[in-house]
Scaffold this motif. Sequence first.
Motif, PDB file in Angstrom:
ATOM      1  N   ASN A 138      49.832  56.632  20.768  1.00 38.52           N
ATOM      2  CA  ASN A 138      50.473  55.400  21.212  1.00 38.52           C
ATOM      3  C   ASN A 138      50.442  55.409  22.735  1.00 38.52           C
ATOM      4  O   ASN A 138      51.213  56.123  23.374  1.00 38.52           O
ATOM      5  N   MET A 139      49.534  54.639  23.308  1.00 41.46           N
ATOM      6  CA  MET A 139      49.237  54.757  24.723  1.00 41.46           C
ATOM      7  C   MET A 139      49.255  53.388  25.390  1.00 41.46           C
ATOM      8  O   MET A 139      48.783  52.406  24.820  1.00 41.46           O
ATOM      9  N   THR A 140      49.785  53.351  26.607  1.00 38.53           N
ATOM     10  CA  THR A 140      49.913  52.098  27.332  1.00 38.53           C
ATOM     11  C   THR A 140      48.668  51.816  28.158  1.00 38.53           C
ATOM     12  O   THR A 140      48.155  52.697  28.862  1.00 38.53           O
ATOM     13  N   PHE A 141      48.162  50.586  28.076  1.00 37.58           N
ATOM     14  CA  PHE A 141      47.052  50.117  28.887  1.00 37.58           C
ATOM     15  C   PHE A 141      47.536  48.933  29.714  1.00 37.58           C
ATOM     16  O   PHE A 141      48.415  48.173  29.299  1.00 37.58           O
ATOM     17  N   TYR A 142      46.911  48.755  30.877  1.00 37.33           N
ATOM     18  CA  TYR A 142      47.441  47.800  31.845  1.00 37.33           C
ATOM     19  C   TYR A 142      46.479  46.677  32.210  1.00 37.33           C
ATOM     20  O   TYR A 142      46.866  45.744  32.896  1.00 37.33           O
ATOM     21  N   ARG A 143      45.215  46.749  31.804  1.00 39.32           N
ATOM     22  CA  ARG A 143      44.238  45.754  32.233  1.00 39.32           C
ATOM     23  C   ARG A 143      43.435  45.245  31.043  1.00 39.32           C
ATOM     24  O   ARG A 143      43.217  45.949  30.065  1.00 39.32           O
ATOM     25  N   GLN A 144      42.986  43.987  31.145  1.00 33.20           N
ATOM     26  CA  GLN A 144      42.032  43.440  30.195  1.00 33.20           C
ATOM     27  C   GLN A 144      41.054  42.554  30.949  1.00 33.20           C
ATOM     28  O   GLN A 144      41.316  42.108  32.065  1.00 33.20           O
ATOM     29  N   LYS A 145      39.924  42.273  30.323  1.00 36.18           N
ATOM     30  CA  LYS A 145      38.890  41.464  30.954  1.00 36.18           C
ATOM     31  C   LYS A 145      39.211  39.977  30.778  1.00 36.18           C
ATOM     32  O   LYS A 145      39.497  39.523  29.673  1.00 36.18           O
ATOM     33  N   ASN A 146      39.164  39.213  31.882  1.00 34.51           N
ATOM     34  CA  ASN A 146      39.413  37.772  31.772  1.00 34.51           C
ATOM     35  C   ASN A 146      38.104  37.019  31.585  1.00 34.51           C
ATOM     36  O   ASN A 146      37.033  37.607  31.503  1.00 34.51           O
ATOM     37  N   ASN A 147      38.171  35.693  31.521  1.00 37.82           N
ATOM     38  CA  ASN A 147      36.971  34.889  31.262  1.00 37.82           C
ATOM     39  C   ASN A 147      35.950  34.970  32.382  1.00 37.82           C
ATOM     40  O   ASN A 147      34.763  34.700  32.174  1.00 37.82           O
ATOM     41  N   ALA A 148      36.393  35.318  33.585  1.00 33.64           N
ATOM     42  CA  ALA A 148      35.470  35.441  34.713  1.00 33.64           C
ATOM     43  C   ALA A 148      34.821  36.819  34.776  1.00 33.64           C
ATOM     44  O   ALA A 148      34.021  37.087  35.672  1.00 33.64           O
ATOM     45  N   GLY A 149      35.177  37.709  33.845  1.00 33.74           N
ATOM     46  CA  GLY A 149      34.566  39.027  33.813  1.00 33.74           C
ATOM     47  C   GLY A 149      35.292  40.068  34.624  1.00 33.74           C
ATOM     48  O   GLY A 149      34.820  41.202  34.740  1.00 33.74           O
ATOM     49  N   ALA A 150      36.450  39.748  35.197  1.00 35.61           N
ATOM     50  CA  ALA A 150      37.207  40.710  35.997  1.00 35.61           C
ATOM     51  C   ALA A 150      38.371  41.254  35.173  1.00 35.61           C
ATOM     52  O   ALA A 150      38.882  40.586  34.269  1.00 35.61           O
ATOM     53  N   LEU A 151      38.793  42.480  35.502  1.00 37.92           N
ATOM     54  CA  LEU A 151      39.934  43.072  34.832  1.00 37.92           C
ATOM     55  C   LEU A 151      41.205  42.676  35.561  1.00 37.92           C
ATOM     56  O   LEU A 151      41.305  42.787  36.771  1.00 37.92           O
ATOM     57  N   GLU A 152      42.199  42.196  34.808  1.00 33.49           N
ATOM     58  CA  GLU A 152      43.456  41.762  35.402  1.00 33.49           C
ATOM     59  C   GLU A 152      44.595  42.292  34.541  1.00 33.49           C
ATOM     60  O   GLU A 152      44.372  42.749  33.412  1.00 33.49           O
ATOM     61  N   PRO A 153      45.849  42.258  35.041  1.00 31.85           N
ATOM     62  CA  PRO A 153      46.979  42.746  34.244  1.00 31.85           C
ATOM     63  C   PRO A 153      47.068  42.060  32.892  1.00 31.85           C
ATOM     64  O   PRO A 153      46.865  40.854  32.776  1.00 31.85           O
ATOM     65  N   ILE A 154      47.364  42.833  31.843  1.00 34.48           N
ATOM     66  CA  ILE A 154      47.470  42.276  30.495  1.00 34.48           C
ATOM     67  C   ILE A 154      48.724  41.416  30.377  1.00 34.48           C
ATOM     68  O   ILE A 154      48.664  40.244  30.033  1.00 34.48           O
ATOM     69  N   VAL A 155      49.869  42.019  30.633  1.00 35.12           N
ATOM     70  CA  VAL A 155      51.136  41.302  30.595  1.00 35.12           C
ATOM     71  C   VAL A 155      51.925  41.742  31.828  1.00 35.12           C
ATOM     72  O   VAL A 155      52.527  42.808  31.824  1.00 35.12           O
ATOM     73  N   GLY A 156      51.892  40.948  32.885  1.00 36.50           N
ATOM     74  CA  GLY A 156      52.539  41.369  34.125  1.00 36.50           C
ATOM     75  C   GLY A 156      52.007  42.716  34.549  1.00 36.50           C
ATOM     76  O   GLY A 156      50.811  42.969  34.502  1.00 36.50           O
ATOM     77  N   ASN A 157      52.902  43.617  34.970  1.00 38.97           N
ATOM     78  CA  ASN A 157      52.513  44.974  35.321  1.00 38.97           C
ATOM     79  C   ASN A 157      53.098  46.002  34.363  1.00 38.97           C
ATOM     80  O   ASN A 157      53.039  47.200  34.619  1.00 38.97           O
ATOM     81  N   SER A 158      53.674  45.528  33.264  1.00 37.21           N
ATOM     82  CA  SER A 158      54.327  46.445  32.327  1.00 37.21           C
ATOM     83  C   SER A 158      53.354  47.065  31.345  1.00 37.21           C
ATOM     84  O   SER A 158      53.645  48.095  30.740  1.00 37.21           O
ATOM     85  N   PRO A 296      40.391  51.181  25.654  1.00 37.53           N
ATOM     86  CA  PRO A 296      40.082  52.575  25.963  1.00 37.53           C
ATOM     87  C   PRO A 296      38.663  52.798  26.489  1.00 37.53           C
ATOM     88  O   PRO A 296      38.372  53.865  27.036  1.00 37.53           O
ATOM     89  N   ALA A 297      37.775  51.822  26.332  1.00 39.84           N
ATOM     90  CA  ALA A 297      36.395  52.009  26.770  1.00 39.84           C
ATOM     91  C   ALA A 297      36.248  51.967  28.283  1.00 39.84           C
ATOM     92  O   ALA A 297      35.296  52.533  28.833  1.00 39.84           O
ATOM     93  N   TYR A 298      37.179  51.313  28.984  1.00 39.09           N
ATOM     94  CA  TYR A 298      37.011  51.100  30.415  1.00 39.09           C
ATOM     95  C   TYR A 298      37.403  52.339  31.216  1.00 39.09           C
ATOM     96  O   TYR A 298      38.399  53.006  30.906  1.00 39.09           O
ATOM     97  N   PRO A 299      36.654  52.656  32.260  1.00 39.02           N
ATOM     98  CA  PRO A 299      36.996  53.793  33.126  1.00 39.02           C
ATOM     99  C   PRO A 299      38.346  53.591  33.794  1.00 39.02           C
ATOM    100  O   PRO A 299      38.810  52.460  33.983  1.00 39.02           O
ATOM    101  N   ASP A 300      38.981  54.714  34.159  1.00 39.26           N
ATOM    102  CA  ASP A 300      40.258  54.648  34.858  1.00 39.26           C
ATOM    103  C   ASP A 300      40.277  55.654  36.000  1.00 39.26           C
ATOM    104  O   ASP A 300      39.451  56.565  36.063  1.00 39.26           O
TER     105      ASP A 300
END
Length: 395
Positions: A138-158, A296-300
């Motif tokens: 059970n792991m927290t992730f903070y970014r997802q890909k938007n329609n423009a192809g950039a990674l942005e916060p999923i839900v605020g910064n939480s 989980p596929a994206y580098p961190d």
Amino acid sequence: MSFYTSRLLVLMSLSASFASSAVDFTDPIDGKLDMGEYLAENAYGFLPVPILITEPALGYGFGFAGVFLHESDLQREKRKKLAATSLDGGAQLLTPAITVAGGLATENGTWMGFIGHRRTWNRDTIRYMGGLAYGDMNMTFYRQKNNAGALEPIVGNSGVEFGMRGGGGMQQLQFRIDDTPLFLGAVQKYFQPELSINSPPKADEILNRLGNTTPTASGLGFLMEYDTKNNFLNPTEGVNYTVEYLWFRDGIGSDYDFDTLNIKGRHYWTLTPEWSVAARGYYKSLYTDENFLPPPAYPDIELRGIARNRYQGEQTLSLEGQVNYQWNIRWSSNVFAGLGYASSQHQSLFKGDEQYAYGVGFRYLIARRYGMKTGIDLAFSEEDTAVYFQVGMGI
């Protein structure tokens, strides 16, 4: 320090009770606590390593791992003779085969069992390393890909807590080129989790976008390594560079098509008998035409003190340095600091804000004949504080 040493003594006494013969836990050279003889002379001997988990992405927890060293009778006797006449003689021999097995659990319901093995043949001209793990992360992730192809916060910064139940593994096989420090080889990775959203509930739309809650990532690639380290377990001199490129494709069982590039570099310098320095650089990049990949596929950014997956991108860079001071043959302390960058492929890697982390730690030489050290690092960043139980230098 005294608490940590006492815990090791308790664990060792428990494991020693199953031994068929008495083994001395003191070193004949300096009379200090040492597990070298136990690891070498007891067929079932292992180094017990408690794992205290403070990883912010997982929550608080505890685990245990056993580190087993495998040697032939000839190797064992040679190392024993050198260790009896030199403080670090045995540690300079080729590292024996190593098996690590254990498990962990945390307060957020995460649990995992794992096993790994490393072995060399023909005087370190062939190297193999592999591992398997299964559990419920059970792991927290903070970014997802938007329609423009950039990674942005999923839900605020939480962030969003994903449940990932399943298993996976990796293995790599390398061959030395002539008598050089250069190795070439192949690597395989396979992961198959079942994804769910634990919190917050409104983030379920992410799973709807993904469309596949049981994704399989299966990759094959090549590995190039340049290695002049003087010791695998606790290097103090030399360099280690690795370049790894993997292809994840439908033809080898992957549900998504993407490539990954990982470049690591490590340097070790001994300045005086007391002072040594280490530095590490880690560049990770992902290339894909897919509109959406599992988080989980994206580098961190990968630094002590920064939560895993907090800063993700399609390319990341982590830089870290460490200064060590050797108080005596057994005890040493260290300070370390690092910075990291994360961005998409469409942006400059250094365009975003730098992320900093720093900390302090100590090490105890627990098995002198193998040059094996263990200890604790306490690390800090802007958002997180974490404690790491370490076997080796930690960088």
